[in-house]
Design a protein around this motif. Structure first.
Motif, PDB file in Angstrom:
ATOM      1  N   GLN A  78      38.640  43.690  40.098  1.00 59.03           N
ATOM      2  CA  GLN A  78      38.072  44.021  41.415  1.00 59.03           C
ATOM      3  C   GLN A  78      38.859  45.148  42.069  1.00 59.03           C
ATOM      4  O   GLN A  78      38.308  46.044  42.696  1.00 59.03           O
ATOM      5  N   GLN A  79      40.199  45.047  41.910  1.00 61.97           N
ATOM      6  CA  GLN A  79      41.066  46.067  42.481  1.00 61.97           C
ATOM      7  C   GLN A  79      40.752  47.438  41.895  1.00 61.97           C
ATOM      8  O   GLN A  79      40.712  48.443  42.594  1.00 61.97           O
ATOM      9  N   ARG A  80      40.493  47.450  40.587  1.00 65.15           N
ATOM     10  CA  ARG A  80      40.179  48.727  39.937  1.00 65.15           C
ATOM     11  C   ARG A  80      38.822  49.276  40.399  1.00 65.15           C
ATOM     12  O   ARG A  80      38.665  50.474  40.552  1.00 65.15           O
ATOM     13  N   VAL A  81      37.867  48.380  40.628  1.00 64.52           N
ATOM     14  CA  VAL A  81      36.565  48.829  41.133  1.00 64.52           C
ATOM     15  C   VAL A  81      36.739  49.448  42.524  1.00 64.52           C
ATOM     16  O   VAL A  81      36.163  50.494  42.833  1.00 64.52           O
ATOM     17  N   ALA A  82      37.564  48.786  43.348  1.00 62.58           N
ATOM     18  CA  ALA A  82      37.817  49.322  44.689  1.00 62.58           C
ATOM     19  C   ALA A  82      38.437  50.720  44.592  1.00 62.58           C
ATOM     20  O   ALA A  82      38.087  51.631  45.344  1.00 62.58           O
ATOM     21  N   LEU A  83      39.348  50.879  43.633  1.00 64.59           N
ATOM     22  CA  LEU A  83      39.942  52.205  43.406  1.00 64.59           C
ATOM     23  C   LEU A  83      38.882  53.200  42.946  1.00 64.59           C
ATOM     24  O   LEU A  83      38.853  54.345  43.392  1.00 64.59           O
ATOM     25  N   GLY A  84      38.017  52.715  42.042  1.00 68.07           N
ATOM     26  CA  GLY A  84      36.960  53.566  41.505  1.00 68.07           C
ATOM     27  C   GLY A  84      36.054  54.079  42.598  1.00 68.07           C
ATOM     28  O   GLY A  84      35.643  55.241  42.609  1.00 68.07           O
ATOM     29  N   ARG A  85      35.772  53.205  43.564  1.00 63.28           N
ATOM     30  CA  ARG A  85      34.897  53.592  44.659  1.00 63.28           C
ATOM     31  C   ARG A  85      35.537  54.704  45.499  1.00 63.28           C
ATOM     32  O   ARG A  85      34.847  55.525  46.103  1.00 63.28           O
ATOM     33  N   ALA A  86      36.880  54.698  45.540  1.00 59.05           N
ATOM     34  CA  ALA A  86      37.575  55.779  46.251  1.00 59.05           C
ATOM     35  C   ALA A  86      37.607  57.057  45.405  1.00 59.05           C
ATOM     36  O   ALA A  86      37.418  58.156  45.921  1.00 59.05           O
ATOM     37  N   ILE A  87      37.814  56.886  44.098  1.00 57.58           N
ATOM     38  CA  ILE A  87      37.969  58.047  43.212  1.00 57.58           C
ATOM     39  C   ILE A  87      36.696  58.885  43.112  1.00 57.58           C
ATOM     40  O   ILE A  87      36.755  60.119  43.083  1.00 57.58           O
ATOM     41  N   VAL A  88      35.512  58.211  43.094  1.00 57.90           N
ATOM     42  CA  VAL A  88      34.262  58.960  42.917  1.00 57.90           C
ATOM     43  C   VAL A  88      34.033  60.010  44.008  1.00 57.90           C
ATOM     44  O   VAL A  88      33.338  60.994  43.792  1.00 57.90           O
ATOM     45  N   ARG A  89      34.643  59.787  45.143  1.00 54.50           N
ATOM     46  CA  ARG A  89      34.452  60.753  46.231  1.00 54.50           C
ATOM     47  C   ARG A  89      35.320  61.985  46.062  1.00 54.50           C
ATOM     48  O   ARG A  89      35.237  62.929  46.846  1.00 54.50           O
ATOM     49  N   GLU A  90      36.209  61.944  45.056  1.00 55.31           N
ATOM     50  CA  GLU A  90      37.111  63.054  44.788  1.00 55.31           C
ATOM     51  C   GLU A  90      37.816  63.539  46.052  1.00 55.31           C
ATOM     52  O   GLU A  90      37.774  64.725  46.398  1.00 55.31           O
ATOM     53  N   PRO A  91      38.466  62.604  46.739  1.00 59.87           N
ATOM     54  CA  PRO A  91      39.172  62.993  47.967  1.00 59.87           C
ATOM     55  C   PRO A  91      40.413  63.796  47.609  1.00 59.87           C
ATOM     56  O   PRO A  91      40.871  63.755  46.465  1.00 59.87           O
ATOM     57  N   SER A  92      40.953  64.517  48.588  1.00 61.20           N
ATOM     58  CA  SER A  92      42.194  65.235  48.298  1.00 61.20           C
ATOM     59  C   SER A  92      43.395  64.312  48.507  1.00 61.20           C
ATOM     60  O   SER A  92      44.470  64.564  47.995  1.00 61.20           O
ATOM     61  N   VAL A  93      43.197  63.232  49.269  1.00 62.89           N
ATOM     62  CA  VAL A  93      44.294  62.303  49.538  1.00 62.89           C
ATOM     63  C   VAL A  93      43.792  60.862  49.461  1.00 62.89           C
ATOM     64  O   VAL A  93      42.745  60.536  50.031  1.00 62.89           O
ATOM     65  N   ASP A 131      21.163  61.876  41.883  1.00 63.54           N
ATOM     66  CA  ASP A 131      21.405  60.778  40.937  1.00 63.54           C
ATOM     67  C   ASP A 131      22.273  61.167  39.750  1.00 63.54           C
ATOM     68  O   ASP A 131      23.163  60.424  39.345  1.00 63.54           O
ATOM     69  N   ASP A 132      21.984  62.353  39.170  1.00 65.30           N
ATOM     70  CA  ASP A 132      22.737  62.700  37.959  1.00 65.30           C
ATOM     71  C   ASP A 132      24.211  62.949  38.253  1.00 65.30           C
ATOM     72  O   ASP A 132      25.085  62.631  37.467  1.00 65.30           O
ATOM     73  N   GLU A 133      24.499  63.493  39.442  1.00 65.93           N
ATOM     74  CA  GLU A 133      25.904  63.697  39.798  1.00 65.93           C
ATOM     75  C   GLU A 133      26.597  62.355  40.073  1.00 65.93           C
ATOM     76  O   GLU A 133      27.753  62.156  39.708  1.00 65.93           O
ATOM     77  N   ILE A 134      25.870  61.436  40.705  1.00 69.67           N
ATOM     78  CA  ILE A 134      26.422  60.095  40.939  1.00 69.67           C
ATOM     79  C   ILE A 134      26.788  59.453  39.605  1.00 69.67           C
ATOM     80  O   ILE A 134      27.910  58.970  39.416  1.00 69.67           O
ATOM     81  N   ASP A 135      25.832  59.487  38.654  1.00 68.18           N
ATOM     82  CA  ASP A 135      26.084  58.886  37.342  1.00 68.18           C
ATOM     83  C   ASP A 135      27.306  59.501  36.668  1.00 68.18           C
ATOM     84  O   ASP A 135      28.154  58.814  36.115  1.00 68.18           O
ATOM     85  N   GLU A 136      27.377  60.798  36.754  1.00 60.46           N
ATOM     86  CA  GLU A 136      28.472  61.511  36.103  1.00 60.46           C
ATOM     87  C   GLU A 136      29.824  61.097  36.683  1.00 60.46           C
ATOM     88  O   GLU A 136      30.764  60.774  35.969  1.00 60.46           O
ATOM     89  N   ARG A 137      29.890  61.099  38.018  1.00 60.43           N
ATOM     90  CA  ARG A 137      31.164  60.765  38.666  1.00 60.43           C
ATOM     91  C   ARG A 137      31.555  59.304  38.438  1.00 60.43           C
ATOM     92  O   ARG A 137      32.725  58.997  38.237  1.00 60.43           O
ATOM     93  N   VAL A 138      30.567  58.404  38.485  1.00 61.54           N
ATOM     94  CA  VAL A 138      30.855  56.984  38.289  1.00 61.54           C
ATOM     95  C   VAL A 138      31.334  56.746  36.855  1.00 61.54           C
ATOM     96  O   VAL A 138      32.321  56.038  36.623  1.00 61.54           O
ATOM     97  N   ASP A 139      30.660  57.368  35.897  1.00 59.38           N
ATOM     98  CA  ASP A 139      31.075  57.204  34.497  1.00 59.38           C
ATOM     99  C   ASP A 139      32.495  57.720  34.271  1.00 59.38           C
ATOM    100  O   ASP A 139      33.308  57.094  33.593  1.00 59.38           O
ATOM    101  N   GLU A 140      32.765  58.865  34.872  1.00 66.06           N
ATOM    102  CA  GLU A 140      34.081  59.473  34.706  1.00 66.06           C
ATOM    103  C   GLU A 140      35.181  58.563  35.290  1.00 66.06           C
ATOM    104  O   GLU A 140      36.204  58.312  34.654  1.00 66.06           O
TER     105      GLU A 140
END
Ligand code: ADP
Ligand code: MG
Length: 370
Positions: free
Chosen positions: A144-159, A112-121
């Motif tokens: 909405q578009q930014r949230v969709a981006l956010g959902r991708a960013i939290v996973r810290e993908p390389s691409v 949970d704490d890592e989820i919170d951290e990544r989502v906040d960031e």
């Protein structure tokens, strides 16, 4: 430093009605780390298929995909370190923004704490930190578009892979989101492969642009380079808005050079253009001379030292559209009312429809295609 390699990738679809469709043909691209690479081309040219093969949603018929120097061709999408953003944002309507953004981490059992951290960031990065408790229905299209981006960013993908992510937005918002995506990409700094049919989007977003047509790579390079040095008539006509004019000419040799002879003009070609002809394969009797609308000027508003005698042409004005910063003219040759071409001339030009006009072409900027 190469992040993703597309190596000799071909995709053939087989269907009962149409037989074999070569959606992508022998594609080779090295994508640099941190680069924003845009695939652009008309509908059906193979953009989505190319992206889906990088994502692992489609298997290449031939060739391989390398990510971080590893052959991932046979890997599942989840094993590739990629995140995909689609044109329909696919947010869960019953979840809040925060729950939507947490979701990909939750199903992977992050604490949970890592989820919170990544989502906040991510929320801070995307400037949506004050929207975290809202439902998607309470958000604008851009949010909405930014949230969709956010959902991708939290996973810290390389691409990041994005397939026409702005196409559902209205024209004004699309332009605004384009600027935002640019800024977000600079902040996140991750390799992004972006698909669009919109050349303006490709020009403004891409560090490099890949122009595809009928499954084949036409040209790859920085946007301004493609604009200035299109390798063929397809790229010349596709990149740039309004599109380049193509006028039929024959090429004749002169004393130490060449001239282009059209039905209603004759241009002495400068060395920079003429040198292309030294290695010309095609016929010299049927050549397309490409000239962009902004490279045709109204002679009457030019000083005498701003043009040369052999760069001029006469035309009949059909339509005049004042655009503020310039006037857009639809023209025809004096002797032929069927062929249309266009010019973007100075706002000081006083042309009117149905009159004739003398123009000067910027000969350094013309292109020849067979
Ligand atoms: P784009 O994204 O550039 O519009 P696509 O990659 O979606 O183009 O499609 C490229 C070509 O492959 C098109 O001719 C399309 O009809 C065909 N195609 C795409 N997906 C399939 C499929 N699953 N089955 C058969 N043909 C397909
Ligand atoms: Mg597509």
């Amino acid at each position: 430093d190469i992040n993703v390699q597309i190596e000799g990738v071909t995709k053939v679809f087989r269907s009962d009605e149409e037989g074999e469709i070569v959606a992508v043909n022998d594609l080779n691209i090295d994508i640099r780390r941190g680069e924003f690479l845009v695939f652009v081309g008309p509908s059906g040219c193979g953009k989505t298929t190319s992206l889906r093969m990088v994502a692992g949603l489609e298997t290449p018929t031939e060739g391989r995909i390398m990510i971080e120097d590893e052959d991932v061709t046979g890997y599942d999408p989840r094993e590739r370190g990629i995140a995909m953003v689609f044109q329909n944002y696919a947010l869960y309507p019953h979840m809040t923004v925060k729950e939507n953004m947490s979701f990909p981490l939750r199903i992977r059992n992050y604490p949970d704490d890592e989820i919170d951290e990544r989502v906040d960031e991510a929320a801070e990065l995307l400037e949506i930190d004050d929207l975290l408790d809202r439902k998607p229905s309470q958000l604008s299209g851009g949010q909405q578009q930014r949230v969709a981006l956010g959902r991708a960013i939290v996973r810290e993908p390389s691409v990041f892979l994005m397939d026409e992510p702005l196409s559902n937005l209205d024209a004004k918002l699309r332009v605004q989101m384009r600027t935002e995506l640019n800024e977000i990409h600079k902040r996140v700094g991750k390799t992004t492969i972006y698909v669009t049919h919109d050349q303006a989007e490709a020009m403004t977003l891409g560090d490099r642009v890949v122009v595809l047509n009928e499954g084949e790579l036409q040209q790859i390079g920085p946007p301004q380079y493609l604009y200035d040095n299109p390798v063929n008539r397809f790229v010349a006509g596709f990149i740039g808005e309004p599109p380049m004019n193509f006028l039929q000419v024959t090429i004749e040799e002169t004393d130490g050079g060449y001239k282009a002879v059209g039905d209603f003009f004759e241009f002495e070609l400068p060395d920079s253009v003429g040198s292309d002809l030294d290695e010309w394969d095609g016929s010299l009797d049927n050549v397309s001379l490409g000239v962009r609308p902004e490279d045709l000027s109204d002679l009457s508003v030019l000083d005498e030292d701003e043009y040369t005698e052999n760069s001029t042409l006469e035309a009949t004005v059909k339509v005049v559209e004042p655009m503020g910063s310039d006037k857009f003219l639809t023209l025809t040759p004096p002797t032929d009312s069927e062929t249309e071409f266009s010019a973007r001339v100075s706002p000081e030009s006083t042309v009117s429809p149905d009159s004739s006009i003398s123009l000067s072409a910027n000969l350094e900027k013309i292109h020849l295609f067979d």
